[in-house]
Write a protein that holds these residues in place. Structure first.
Motif, PDB file in Angstrom:
ATOM      1  N   VAL A 266       0.859  -1.178   0.000  1.00 53.35           N
ATOM      2  CA  VAL A 266       0.000   0.000   0.000  1.00 53.35           C
ATOM      3  C   VAL A 266       0.897   1.230   0.000  1.00 53.35           C
ATOM      4  CG1 VAL A 266      -1.760   1.276   1.273  1.00 53.35           C
ATOM      5  CG2 VAL A 266      -1.808  -1.222   1.243  1.00 53.35           C
ATOM      6  N   ARG A 267       0.662   2.120  -0.963  1.00 55.02           N
ATOM      7  CA  ARG A 267       1.380   3.393  -1.062  1.00 55.02           C
ATOM      8  C   ARG A 267       0.338   4.508  -1.033  1.00 55.02           C
ATOM      9  NH1 ARG A 267       5.244   2.444  -6.236  1.00 55.02           N
ATOM     10  NH2 ARG A 267       6.386   0.651  -5.459  1.00 55.02           N
ATOM     11  N   GLY A 268       0.152   5.099   0.115  1.00 54.26           N
ATOM     12  CA  GLY A 268      -0.858   6.144   0.239  1.00 54.26           C
ATOM     13  C   GLY A 268      -2.237   5.570   0.018  1.00 54.26           C
ATOM     14  N   LYS A 269      -2.916   6.005  -1.034  1.00 58.92           N
ATOM     15  CA  LYS A 269      -4.256   5.519  -1.352  1.00 58.92           C
ATOM     16  C   LYS A 269      -4.241   4.506  -2.489  1.00 58.92           C
ATOM     17  CE  LYS A 269      -6.582   9.668   0.207  1.00 58.92           C
ATOM     18  NZ  LYS A 269      -7.543  10.730  -0.121  1.00 58.92           N
ATOM     19  N   GLU A 270      -3.060   4.012  -2.848  1.00 60.95           N
ATOM     20  CA  GLU A 270      -2.915   3.058  -3.955  1.00 60.95           C
ATOM     21  C   GLU A 270      -2.411   1.716  -3.444  1.00 60.95           C
ATOM     22  OE1 GLU A 270      -1.500   6.103  -7.482  1.00 60.95           O
ATOM     23  OE2 GLU A 270       0.013   4.920  -6.427  1.00 60.95           O
TER      24      GLU A 270
ATOM     25  N   ARG B 126      -6.459   1.807  -7.537  1.00 63.18           N
ATOM     26  CA  ARG B 126      -6.829   3.025  -6.823  1.00 63.18           C
ATOM     27  C   ARG B 126      -8.303   2.972  -6.435  1.00 63.18           C
ATOM     28  NH1 ARG B 126      -3.729   4.500 -11.260  1.00 63.18           N
ATOM     29  NH2 ARG B 126      -1.752   5.486 -10.711  1.00 63.18           N
ATOM     30  N   GLY B 127      -8.667   3.769  -5.452  1.00 67.10           N
ATOM     31  CA  GLY B 127     -10.070   3.925  -5.082  1.00 67.10           C
ATOM     32  C   GLY B 127     -10.709   2.653  -4.567  1.00 67.10           C
ATOM     33  N   GLU B 128     -11.943   2.446  -4.994  1.00 67.36           N
ATOM     34  CA  GLU B 128     -12.727   1.301  -4.532  1.00 67.36           C
ATOM     35  C   GLU B 128     -12.092  -0.024  -4.931  1.00 67.36           C
ATOM     36  OE1 GLU B 128     -15.270  -1.063  -2.630  1.00 67.36           O
ATOM     37  OE2 GLU B 128     -15.102   1.108  -2.374  1.00 67.36           O
TER      38      GLU B 128
END
Length: 76
Positions: free
Chosen positions: A12-16, A30-32
């Protein structure tokens, strides 16, 4: 076991969520889709899941097509 995918890792890198295969980045979620991946990887076979997402063409040995490959079609 022969025929099983291997060599995949994720982080996991931030939100990715980054999926790599033998050290090379092969997919970024990314995202959902990233949230869904994290939930699914905890339930099932993580190597198989990552192979399907990153490669898109992985098939288990029992899903492989038998017989000769189709000939490529020429341009028209």
């Amino acid at each position: 076991m022969k025929g099983r995918p291997s060599g995949y890792a994720w982080e996991v890198r931030g939100k990715e969520v980054v999926i790599s295969h033998h050290g090379a980045e092969s997919a970024v979620l990314r995202g959902e889709r990233a949230h869904q991946f994290v939930r699914e990887v905890e339930k099932g076979d993580p190597q198989l899941l990552m192979a399907r997402i990153a490669g898109g063409t992985y098939k288990a040995p029992d899903q492989r097509r038998s017989g000769p490959k189709p000939k490529p079609r020429g341009r028209r």
